[in-house]
Design a protein around this motif. Structure first.
Motif, mmCIF file in Angstrom:
data_model
loop_
_atom_site.group_PDB
_atom_site.id
_atom_site.type_symbol
_atom_site.label_atom_id
_atom_site.label_comp_id
_atom_site.label_asym_id
_atom_site.label_seq_id
_atom_site.Cartn_x
_atom_site.Cartn_y
_atom_site.Cartn_z
ATOM 1 N N HIS A 103 -92.072 3.340 46.381
ATOM 2 C CA HIS A 103 -93.401 3.887 46.079
ATOM 3 C C HIS A 103 -93.744 3.794 44.594
ATOM 4 N N LEU A 151 -94.930 15.486 47.532
ATOM 5 C CA LEU A 151 -95.717 14.257 47.676
ATOM 6 C C LEU A 151 -96.893 14.198 46.710
ATOM 7 N N LEU A 167 -94.425 12.431 44.307
ATOM 8 C CA LEU A 167 -94.363 10.994 44.607
ATOM 9 C C LEU A 167 -95.638 10.268 44.204
ATOM 10 N N ASP A 168 -96.788 10.968 44.224
ATOM 11 C CA ASP A 168 -98.035 10.255 43.911
ATOM 12 C C ASP A 168 -98.142 9.904 42.423
ATOM 13 N N ALA A 171 -97.831 6.242 42.501
ATOM 14 C CA ALA A 171 -98.571 5.482 43.523
ATOM 15 C C ALA A 171 -100.058 5.408 43.196
ATOM 16 N N PRO A 175 -99.623 9.187 49.035
ATOM 17 C CA PRO A 175 -98.571 8.707 49.940
ATOM 18 C C PRO A 175 -98.845 9.133 51.382
ATOM 19 N N VAL A 180 -93.597 7.683 54.403
ATOM 20 C CA VAL A 180 -92.532 8.158 53.510
ATOM 21 C C VAL A 180 -91.306 8.563 54.337
#
Ligand code: BTN
Length: 263
Positions: A103, A151, A167-168, A171, A175, A180
């Motif tokens: 990612h 996330l 996580l974004d 990205a 996500p 994921v």
């Protein structure tokens, strides 16, 4: 709300069949607790429980795991037939790190199995893993691996913003939670097999992604108290080796912080 079929589809897109049931809850106490119930009732290996949010999410060392909407809360049931159980959370950490790299987020592993974004001091935590197991007369009955991943940065509780990563951050798009989960499960299958067939490769994979704190002064909070020493290595079972007053101590659990150099 995502459905079990969304995860099954995301797995098929990666060429994986899902061999057991998937439950996806809106709100649940803890996905680990639900999967432990299913494990005791005889659920098959790779049974999966997910939730959009948890009201009693649990972390390592009896801590709470904040679980608002906008995170991934995933538990996976394993019934290992090999002995190297201590490597399972290590293998799961590698799988989550590989998902993050896919990612676009550069992450590192912090012993025992935190997935962190390096650079800040202390490194911000993206994901955590909680492994719980039951043994019977013939060995390990089951292991529940619980994985929590942040996330979306905007969904993080204010009090976690300094310590947590999402996580974004890596990205261009928000996500997709099913994608994921499928990415983690795909890599977990690879590393789960490796725990049985080539445990050394799991430690090597972990070590190459670990924070490069080797040789530095650290403090480790263990159940037995605080230990200060020099970080040496991890051994073949995933235990941490720390030199304290000239002796090598072998630690099975705890939280490591790097001590700042003077001057
Ligand atoms: C840690 O302390 O770093 C481990 C956190 C593990 C959280 C996950 S979220 C899914 C599963 N259900 C839980 O209650 N805990 C784990």
């Amino acid at each position: 709300m995502p459905q079990p079929a969304d995860l099954a589809r995301a797995m098929v897109a990666r060429g994986l069949a899902q061999p057991a049931a998937i439950e996806w809850h809106g709100t649940i106490g803890s996905t680990n607790d639900r999967l432990k119930e299913l494990a005791r009732a005889g659920a098959g290996e790779w049974t999966i429980v997910l939730a959009d949010r948890q009201t009693s999410g649990r972390g390592r060392e009896r801590r709470a795991w904040a679980s608002p909407a906008g995170g991934l809360y995933l538990s996976v049931l394993l019934r290992p037939r090999f002995l190297a159980l201590s490597l399972l959370p290590i293998a799961a950490g590698v799988a989550v790190a590989e998902m993050a790299a896919e990612h676009g987020l550069a992450v590192a592993l912090k012993w025992p199995n935190d997935v962190v974004v390096p650079g800040d001091e202390p490194p911000r935590k993206l994901a955590g893993i909680l492994a719980e197991a039951a043994t019977g007369a013939t060995g390990t009955d089951w292991v529940v691996l619980g994985i929590g991943v942040n996330l979306m940065r905007r969904e993080l509780p204010a009090e976690l913003l300094e310590r947590a990563a999402a996580l974004d951050e890596g990205a261009a798009f928000a996500p997709d939670v099913a994608a994921v989960a499928a990415a983690i499960l795909a890599q977990l299958r690879v590393w789960y097999d490796a725990v049985g067939s080539s445990p050394r490769s799991v430690i090597e994979a972990w070590r190459t992604r670990a924070l490069a704190w080797w040789g530095e002064s650290v403090a480790v909070q263990t159940a037995g108290g605080l230990l200060c020493g020099r970080l040496l290595d991890v051994d073949g079972q995933g235990a941490l080796l720390v030199e304290v007053d000239g002796e090598t101590r072998r630690l099975l659990s705890g939280d490591v912080v790097r001590l700042r150099r003077e001057g």
